[in-house]
Design a protein around this motif. Structure first.
Motif, mmCIF file in Angstrom:
data_model
loop_
_atom_site.group_PDB
_atom_site.id
_atom_site.type_symbol
_atom_site.label_atom_id
_atom_site.label_comp_id
_atom_site.label_asym_id
_atom_site.label_seq_id
_atom_site.Cartn_x
_atom_site.Cartn_y
_atom_site.Cartn_z
ATOM 1 N N MET A 27 0.817 -1.214 0.000
ATOM 2 C CA MET A 27 0.000 0.000 0.000
ATOM 3 C C MET A 27 0.852 1.267 0.000
ATOM 4 O O MET A 27 0.349 2.360 -0.287
ATOM 5 N N GLY A 28 2.124 1.123 0.336
ATOM 6 C CA GLY A 28 3.018 2.275 0.327
ATOM 7 C C GLY A 28 3.979 2.269 -0.846
ATOM 8 O O GLY A 28 4.937 3.040 -0.865
ATOM 9 N N SER A 29 3.711 1.412 -1.833
ATOM 10 C CA SER A 29 4.599 1.287 -2.985
ATOM 11 C C SER A 29 4.167 2.200 -4.118
ATOM 12 O O SER A 29 3.035 2.694 -4.156
ATOM 13 N N SER A 30 5.054 2.395 -5.088
ATOM 14 C CA SER A 30 4.734 3.240 -6.241
ATOM 15 C C SER A 30 3.609 2.634 -7.068
ATOM 16 O O SER A 30 2.834 3.362 -7.699
ATOM 17 N N LEU A 31 3.490 1.296 -7.072
ATOM 18 C CA LEU A 31 2.413 0.640 -7.817
ATOM 19 C C LEU A 31 1.052 1.098 -7.311
ATOM 20 O O LEU A 31 0.135 1.367 -8.102
ATOM 21 N N PHE A 32 0.911 1.229 -6.006
ATOM 22 C CA PHE A 32 -0.355 1.676 -5.422
ATOM 23 C C PHE A 32 -0.700 3.080 -5.915
ATOM 24 O O PHE A 32 -1.836 3.365 -6.285
ATOM 25 N N TYR A 33 0.307 3.964 -5.960
ATOM 26 C CA TYR A 33 0.056 5.334 -6.373
ATOM 27 C C TYR A 33 -0.240 5.433 -7.864
ATOM 28 O O TYR A 33 -1.038 6.263 -8.295
ATOM 29 N N PHE A 34 0.411 4.578 -8.669
ATOM 30 C CA PHE A 34 0.142 4.587 -10.105
ATOM 31 C C PHE A 34 -1.272 4.099 -10.413
ATOM 32 O O PHE A 34 -1.801 4.360 -11.492
ATOM 33 N N LEU A 35 -1.879 3.419 -9.464
ATOM 34 C CA LEU A 35 -3.279 3.019 -9.618
ATOM 35 C C LEU A 35 -4.219 4.075 -9.034
ATOM 36 O O LEU A 35 -5.272 4.368 -9.605
ATOM 37 N N ALA A 36 -3.831 4.650 -7.910
ATOM 38 C CA ALA A 36 -4.707 5.599 -7.211
ATOM 39 C C ALA A 36 -4.772 6.958 -7.902
ATOM 40 O O ALA A 36 -5.848 7.563 -8.001
ATOM 41 N N LEU A 37 -3.646 7.454 -8.397
ATOM 42 C CA LEU A 37 -3.623 8.799 -8.976
ATOM 43 C C LEU A 37 -4.465 8.924 -10.247
ATOM 44 O O LEU A 37 -5.206 9.897 -10.392
ATOM 45 N N PRO A 38 -4.375 7.977 -11.195
ATOM 46 C CA PRO A 38 -5.273 8.064 -12.350
ATOM 47 C C PRO A 38 -6.745 7.993 -11.956
ATOM 48 O O PRO A 38 -7.596 8.599 -12.616
ATOM 49 N N LEU A 39 -7.051 7.271 -10.881
ATOM 50 C CA LEU A 39 -8.431 7.196 -10.396
ATOM 51 C C LEU A 39 -8.956 8.595 -10.092
ATOM 52 O O LEU A 39 -10.074 8.961 -10.505
ATOM 53 N N PHE A 40 -8.161 9.396 -9.410
ATOM 54 C CA PHE A 40 -8.589 10.755 -9.081
ATOM 55 C C PHE A 40 -8.589 11.647 -10.311
ATOM 56 O O PHE A 40 -9.536 12.403 -10.541
ATOM 57 N N TYR A 41 -7.526 11.565 -11.123
ATOM 58 C CA TYR A 41 -7.400 12.478 -12.257
ATOM 59 C C TYR A 41 -8.458 12.214 -13.324
ATOM 60 O O TYR A 41 -9.007 13.146 -13.902
ATOM 61 N N TRP A 42 -8.738 10.966 -13.603
ATOM 62 C CA TRP A 42 -9.664 10.618 -14.676
ATOM 63 C C TRP A 42 -11.106 10.487 -14.217
ATOM 64 O O TRP A 42 -12.019 10.658 -15.021
ATOM 65 N N CYS A 43 -11.329 10.179 -12.931
ATOM 66 C CA CYS A 43 -12.675 9.792 -12.520
ATOM 67 C C CYS A 43 -13.304 10.625 -11.404
ATOM 68 O O CYS A 43 -14.529 10.579 -11.239
ATOM 69 N N ILE A 44 -12.514 11.352 -10.620
ATOM 70 C CA ILE A 44 -13.084 12.005 -9.439
ATOM 71 C C ILE A 44 -12.907 13.524 -9.480
ATOM 72 O O ILE A 44 -13.880 14.284 -9.463
ATOM 73 N N ASP A 45 -11.678 13.999 -9.493
ATOM 74 C CA ASP A 45 -11.400 15.433 -9.424
ATOM 75 C C ASP A 45 -10.058 15.683 -10.110
ATOM 76 O O ASP A 45 -9.001 15.382 -9.546
#
Length: 287
Positions: A27-45
């Motif tokens: 959960m603290g790895s770069s893989l987690f962030y590469f999944l979480a950040l597009p979620l916000f940018y493309w889908c939320i805000d």
């Protein structure tokens, strides 16, 4: 004292906890962030997605610099300490990148979403990821404390800068925004030319340039049905992975070419994927 703390934690070691903390540390790895950040940018805000990404990349930059300046060795191989999942422990030890990244991510989230559930999830994530690094025997306790404190400082600076940008009345031409998005990351790379800084500063540069171009010409929106949002994530992340892996195969593995690879990846996240989503009608708001 630090070794004794790790050894005391590891008295609880068993195969179930091993797998549990390996999952938690991811959960603290770069893989987690590469999944979480597009979620916000493309889908939320979109704007918050950009902010979250830039704060995280800034935190990674600071973490990389401090690690290479202090050059503290990890507890891996220390007598009496059991170290597992060491593939998650590259480079030097201080400060903990996992603890710092998790604190940066969830701290920024807590500033944005001032809700009880966000605070509970954030605090739990920070504690568990930090504890996992000690349980796995890949960090000293001071690395964890240092990572958390540095993350808090990064968050405070980021929030101050963001408030100045929001409150200020700026009318900067697109060309100047693009130039700044190239010069600032490049300057940071030149200042501390470590391999990770080439990659993540280039990613930040590409993402910012794509964001400014989109804001000026296209104004991509995030609205869609749940099914459409899932489609965005699957398509967008898959192509992002293909871009990075293909360019890695085609281009020489040097710092400059790695920077170019991540720069293209940033452009894909902020402008390439949104344009594709427009083409596929994945940005339409369902009435």
């Amino acid at each position: 004292m630090q070794a004794a703390i790790i050894k005391d934690i590891q008295l609880l070691s068993n195969p179930i906890l091993d797998y549990f903390f390996i999952c938690i540390t991811m959960m603290g790895s770069s893989l987690f962030y590469f999944l979480a950040l597009p979620l916000f940018y493309w889908c939320i805000d979109k704007r918050f997605g950009l902010k979250l990404g830039l704060v995280l990349l800034s935190s990674i930059y600071v973490n990389t610099v401090i690690k290479n300046v202090t050059m503290v060795q990890r507890p891996i191989g220390y007598p009496g300490i059991r170290s597992i999942f060491t593939q998650s422990a590259g480079g030097y030890s201080f400060p903990s990148g996992h603890a710092q990244g998790t604190t940066t991510f969830w701290g920024t989230m807590m500033f944005k979403y001032n809700k009880k559930i966000t605070k509970i999830l954030g605090v739990a994530a920070i504690i568990l990821v930090s504890l996992s690094r000690l349980y796995l025997g890949v960090h000293w306790p001071v690395d964890i404390v240092g990572g958390i404190l540095i993350a808090l400082l990064v968050i405070i600076v980021a929030e101050l800068v963001d408030s100045i940008i929001i409150e200020g009345k700026y009318d900067i031409k697109l060309i100047y925004k693009i130039i700044l998005s190239l010069i600032v990351p490049l300057g940071l790379i030149i200042l501390f030319p470590y391999n990770e800084n080439f990659e993540y500063m280039a990613l930040a540069s590409g993402t910012m340039i794509g964001y400014f171009i989109d804001q000026h010409y296209f104004k991509f929106t995030v609205n869609n049905t749940v099914k459409g949002q899932i489609a965005k994530l699957i398509i967008g992340i898959s192509i992002f992975a293909v871009i990075l892996s293909t360019l890695k195969y085609l281009l020489p593995y040097t710092e400059i070419f790695n920077a170019f690879r991540y720069f293209i990846g940033g452009l894909w996240i902020s402008i390439g994927a949104p344009l594709l989503f427009n083409k596929l009608k994945l940005n339409k708001k369902t009435l």
